[in-house]
Design an enzyme around this catalytic site. Sequence first.
Site, mmCIF file in Angstrom:
data_model
loop_
_atom_site.group_PDB
_atom_site.id
_atom_site.type_symbol
_atom_site.label_atom_id
_atom_site.label_comp_id
_atom_site.label_asym_id
_atom_site.label_seq_id
_atom_site.Cartn_x
_atom_site.Cartn_y
_atom_site.Cartn_z
ATOM 1 N N ASP A 36 48.911 -18.487 44.548
ATOM 2 C CA ASP A 36 47.643 -17.952 44.037
ATOM 3 C C ASP A 36 47.826 -17.425 42.609
ATOM 4 O O ASP A 36 48.626 -16.519 42.387
ATOM 5 C CB ASP A 36 47.156 -16.820 44.954
ATOM 6 C CG ASP A 36 45.694 -16.479 44.736
ATOM 7 O OD1 ASP A 36 45.242 -16.492 43.570
ATOM 8 O OD2 ASP A 36 45.007 -16.183 45.728
ATOM 9 N N HIS A 85 44.616 -20.586 45.362
ATOM 10 C CA HIS A 85 43.465 -19.715 45.605
ATOM 11 C C HIS A 85 42.270 -20.540 46.064
ATOM 12 O O HIS A 85 41.307 -20.768 45.328
ATOM 13 C CB HIS A 85 43.130 -18.953 44.314
ATOM 14 C CG HIS A 85 42.154 -17.833 44.501
ATOM 15 N ND1 HIS A 85 42.517 -16.600 45.016
ATOM 16 C CD2 HIS A 85 40.830 -17.740 44.245
ATOM 17 C CE1 HIS A 85 41.463 -15.807 45.052
ATOM 18 N NE2 HIS A 85 40.421 -16.481 44.592
ATOM 19 N N SER A 130 37.378 -14.834 48.201
ATOM 20 C CA SER A 130 37.663 -14.396 46.837
ATOM 21 C C SER A 130 36.755 -13.217 46.446
ATOM 22 O O SER A 130 36.860 -12.142 47.026
ATOM 23 C CB SER A 130 37.516 -15.588 45.883
ATOM 24 O OG SER A 130 37.977 -15.287 44.600
#
Length: 205
Positions: free
Chosen positions: A157, A188, A107
């Site tokens: 996501d 995610h 991320s």
Amino acid sequence: MNDADQHVAYFPGQSDLAPVLMLHGTGGDEQDLFSLANFLLPQHPTLGIRGRITEGAGANRYFIRHADGSFDLDNISSESDWLWDSVSTLTAEHQLDAQQLIVLGFSNGANIAAYSLLHKQPPFKTAVLLHPMLIEPQSTLPDLTGVNLFATFGDLDPIVTETNFDELITELKTAGADVTVFKNHQSHHPSQAELAAAKDWLSTK
């Protein structure tokens, strides 16, 4: 071992193996990805550096994101410089070869790694980028020949759109990077499926 003042974690491994650099997601810390790193690359020396930006109630990040979701481009540029200066110092301190670094980013950590490839000259040539996104399109692409990347995306996501992810991959490939893409039916977060695929990919490098 962990240096609380510098927010750095170092886990010694076999000195003849490539060192791993862990770059955490928003809210993580310097040790957050160690279980993933240990699964992907067991016995490798592993280094984690905490982002020095805090968001909201104190979530750690590598660069500033504004309330409207946009990014502070000046900040990510300066924080990228800080990160790679820190990597240079720490790899020298622990007698690690920075040119052999394998980056494991999730991320926010994957984002600063991908941004650095397109806008800076980071030392690493191999990376596993879990759920990255394109922060800023680069009009003049660098030469990323010899860079090998494994990048993942989940179709559920809520943060990274498939369009944005595909734009990132296009820029990286156009710049000459060899990119393996793994898309999965997930949100995610790291999944067993993508980690297993990343481990298989790393075994060929």
